[in-house]
Structures are given as structure tokens and as C-alpha cells.
Design a protein around this motif. Sequence first.
Motif, PDB file in Angstrom:
ATOM      1  N   UNK A  11       0.830  -1.209   0.000  1.00  0.00           N
ATOM      2  CA  UNK A  11       0.000   0.000   0.000  1.00  0.00           C
ATOM      3  C   UNK A  11       0.864   1.259   0.000  1.00  0.00           C
ATOM      4  N   UNK A  12       1.952   1.241   0.788  1.00  0.00           N
ATOM      5  CA  UNK A  12       2.846   2.407   0.865  1.00  0.00           C
ATOM      6  C   UNK A  12       3.439   2.731  -0.503  1.00  0.00           C
ATOM      7  N   UNK A  13       3.912   1.718  -1.221  1.00  0.00           N
ATOM      8  CA  UNK A  13       4.525   1.979  -2.529  1.00  0.00           C
ATOM      9  C   UNK A  13       3.479   2.296  -3.595  1.00  0.00           C
ATOM     10  N   UNK A  14       2.271   1.764  -3.463  1.00  0.00           N
ATOM     11  CA  UNK A  14       1.198   2.157  -4.376  1.00  0.00           C
ATOM     12  C   UNK A  14       0.870   3.636  -4.201  1.00  0.00           C
ATOM     13  N   UNK A  15       0.819   4.083  -2.944  1.00  0.00           N
ATOM     14  CA  UNK A  15       0.578   5.502  -2.650  1.00  0.00           C
ATOM     15  C   UNK A  15       1.748   6.364  -3.150  1.00  0.00           C
ATOM     16  N   UNK A  16       2.967   5.872  -2.960  1.00  0.00           N
ATOM     17  CA  UNK A  16       4.150   6.623  -3.409  1.00  0.00           C
ATOM     18  C   UNK A  16       4.140   6.792  -4.927  1.00  0.00           C
ATOM     19  N   UNK A  17       3.810   5.727  -5.655  1.00  0.00           N
ATOM     20  CA  UNK A  17       3.761   5.807  -7.117  1.00  0.00           C
ATOM     21  C   UNK A  17       2.660   6.755  -7.572  1.00  0.00           C
ATOM     22  N   UNK A  18       1.535   6.745  -6.856  1.00  0.00           N
ATOM     23  CA  UNK A  18       0.418   7.635  -7.202  1.00  0.00           C
ATOM     24  C   UNK A  18       0.821   9.100  -7.037  1.00  0.00           C
ATOM     25  N   UNK A  19       1.413   9.444  -5.892  1.00  0.00           N
ATOM     26  CA  UNK A  19       1.784  10.842  -5.645  1.00  0.00           C
ATOM     27  C   UNK A  19       3.030  11.256  -6.429  1.00  0.00           C
ATOM     28  N   UNK A  20       3.822  10.295  -6.874  1.00  0.00           N
ATOM     29  CA  UNK A  20       5.013  10.626  -7.679  1.00  0.00           C
ATOM     30  C   UNK A  20       4.625  11.210  -9.033  1.00  0.00           C
ATOM     31  N   UNK A  21       3.406  10.943  -9.470  1.00  0.00           N
ATOM     32  CA  UNK A  21       2.933  11.456 -10.769  1.00  0.00           C
ATOM     33  C   UNK A  21       2.304  12.835 -10.661  1.00  0.00           C
ATOM     34  N   UNK A  22       2.246  13.405  -9.457  1.00  0.00           N
ATOM     35  CA  UNK A  22       1.725  14.759  -9.314  1.00  0.00           C
ATOM     36  C   UNK A  22       2.665  15.738 -10.035  1.00  0.00           C
TER      37      UNK A  22
END
Length: 465
Positions: free
Chosen positions: A393-404
Amino acid sequence: LLFFLLACLNYSVKEKIKNKDIEKLTSRFPNFTQPIKGMIVSEVKASKEKYYFDLALEQINDTKINGNIRLYTKDDNLEYGDIIFCVANIIKIPEVSNPNSFDQRKYLNSNNIYALGFAKNSSEILGNNANRLTKILITLRKFIRSRISRRCGKYSGFIRAILIAERDEINEEKDILRNAGLSHLLAVSGLHVAIISLIIYALLNSMLPGKFLSRIFTILVLVLYAAICNFTPSVSRAVIMISLFFISKIFNRKTEMINILAISLFIITFIEPNELFSIGLQMSFVAVFTLGLFIPKIRLIPLPESNRLLGFSIHLINNTILIMLSSAVLSIFLAPLTIYNFHQFNLNGIFANIIGIPIISVVIGLALIVIFIPNVWGLLEIYQASFQFVLDFFFAWSKFTADFIFFWDFVSLQVWQILVIYIALFSLFLPKIKNRFRFIAIFILLITIFANQPNTRFKVTFFDC
């Protein structure tokens, strides 16, 4: 200010007496091959069918010499404390050849390594003069590293980075977290040490009578933890500051953030003067000073005493607001140093930290359980499954916010602009500054930022590939 001046004096004195004959020799002869003798003063580590370690030189050919080198060899039978003799090719540490790239020479010099060596034959072991305590620490570090590799699966490199400060297996994760504004979680620092100290203190408090013994043993365990992490600067800074906090509680003294910061700076730079110019030290002290100065002044929503459900909801909202404001304030105040050193400006972390910081707290707790829990009654499998789910979950969230879109690369500032920006920022936010000075600070800040216009002159840069 007095501690800062003492640190500068200590740096200048230690630079003059530092043993680094090998650096002077390689400046005259950048590449030579000679028989060498010395003692291994670090853990022997493996890397791509080779082994490397830090060697304290005693002799080159028949000439006595001092200074440390990083020696690479194919021998797999060496260990800390061995006194060895071999023929080695000694080279000067190469200077950085590309703009804004990693400066290996500066990094190794900061760790008291002044040349590189490559063994040409098998090393002859002449004896062993290991420090017993250091040997125990290396054995303990190897045990923890082995447990992490066996029990943490594909995330073992990440867990090694956030628990024992070994960041040699996190290339993919590093890019994701950098773009998401979460790269600060990779360096074992105040957040990590604070979480570990809370866990240790809670456990000791439940087992020992009184808080006095719990605080004493927590400090001792934190020192041991810093030693396991090789006393890396970020860990040492955090351990010193948290230990000072516990000491102030033991003597029933009021904890003043400014005093703790000043004493920590003096202790750190007294032990290692090079830290005075470390970007890690500069950023961590600016971060702690900023949080200590501004976060206590934030007024959150008051909690109702009658309705527990409403109180819990407001408490959750308050924590979310606090994390967002902390991330925003830190992003603004650390931006000048980040831009100057890394040529990046990132505001994605304001959003990513809302979930990233609470999750990493859970990850550290679960990781400690997974590493040290006995493999009985299926408990290990249960915690491993939870651990895997939380990290996914942590890395899924990190990948999501990395595209901001709030990430800018290839930006720059000059030293004078950094100084002006910090003067303007602190003038703007300090509570005792009058309003007319705040307007002047805003004006200076805007002028400084807009003065940083890109150079429109044609420029060609050749890269050393």
C-alpha cells in the motif's frame, strides 16, 4: 552562535592534524602499484564478486605512511581487524566530471577515505588486532542484515535502508520516493529514531519500575542502535537530540528546543568537524528548528469532551492538518538548500506525507517484529503478511503521488540568494517582527526569486560517460 564558532575552530584544528599522508602522496603520484601493509578498520562487504573495506595504511613498500584507503580485493577470508600485506594499485579518488553529479571524492573524504586501492594478489594475513566491542557490533549488524534478507522478501533493501542505514539496494525505490517527495523517509533520521525510541521506551516502561530506569536504558539502547548503524551522521544527530531530551526529563529540567539543537551541534561537530559542512546536518537542523518554532503555534480544532466519535473524527482531521502544514512549512524552508544542492524543488510531499508518514511508522514497528519475533505458532507468517500488505500500500501511494505535477527539476540558486531567502522567510514568520518589516521581507523574497531568471546565453555542456 558560540557553539557554531567553536565548531569552526575545532574543524580548522582537526583538519591540520588529520592523518592523511596518502592524500598528499596520490596528489603527486595519482596512479602507482606498490606492496602495502595495513589494518582493516571496517566491516568487509561483498559487491559484484569482489570484497571491499577501509584499510588504515601502515606502510607502502618500506616507507611508513598513514591515512585510510578503500581497498577492493577478491579474497573472501578477510575480516575486521586483520593486519594484511599485499601488492595493490593505489589511485587518486577521481574528481566529479559531470555537472551536478555525485561527488565520490567529497563523500569518501568526509568518511576519512583519501585514496582507492585494488589488490593485485591474495592478501597475506599477518595478525588480527580487532577491537572486541566493534567486532560484536559487526556481528550484530550481520545478524540483523541476514534476518532482514530472509524475512522481508522483495522489500529487504528498503527495510535495510530505513532501519540500519544501508542504502545500496534501493535504486528503483529511490526514484519513486524522490518524485513523491518522500525521499526523506529513506534516510534514518529523527522520525525513524523517534519511532524506535518510543517503541523501546514503551517496552521498558512496561517491564521496569519507574521512568528513571526506562529513560536510562532507552538512551543506552539508542547509543547501541547508532553504533549498529555505523554512527552515520543522520542517526547520530537524532540519537544525540533524543538522548538530551531524555536527560532533561531525568533531571526534571524544562526542554528548550534551541538549547538541545545548540548542544547537539557542538557535540556532533566536536566528534566530527566535517559534519559542519554536511548537507544532511544543515537540512536536519533547519527542519527541526523550523518545526520547533512554528508548529507549536498552530491552533487546531478543539476536541469535544462529550462525544467520543466526534472527538475521534476531529482528532483525525487535526492530525491530517498538522501533517500537511508541517510538510508545507518544511518544503518551503528546506527549498533553498534542496535547490542549491540537488537542483530540485518538490511540493508533492505535502500530499504524499499525509499517508506516507503514518504508514512508515507502522512499517518500522512491523519490521522490528518480523526481524526479532521467534518463528513459532505461525506468528511470523501472520506478521509477514501484514507487513507485506502495508508496504504494498505504501509503494502504491508513493507511485500515485510521484505522478503529481508539483515537482521541478534542473532549478538553481546562488549562495547570496539562499541567504537572502532565509533572512526574508524568518523575518516573515517570526511572531515578534512588526508588520512593516513583514512587507519588506515579502518584497525582498519576491525580488530574490524573480532575480533568478535562467541564463539565455547559448551554452554547450559535454558529459563524461
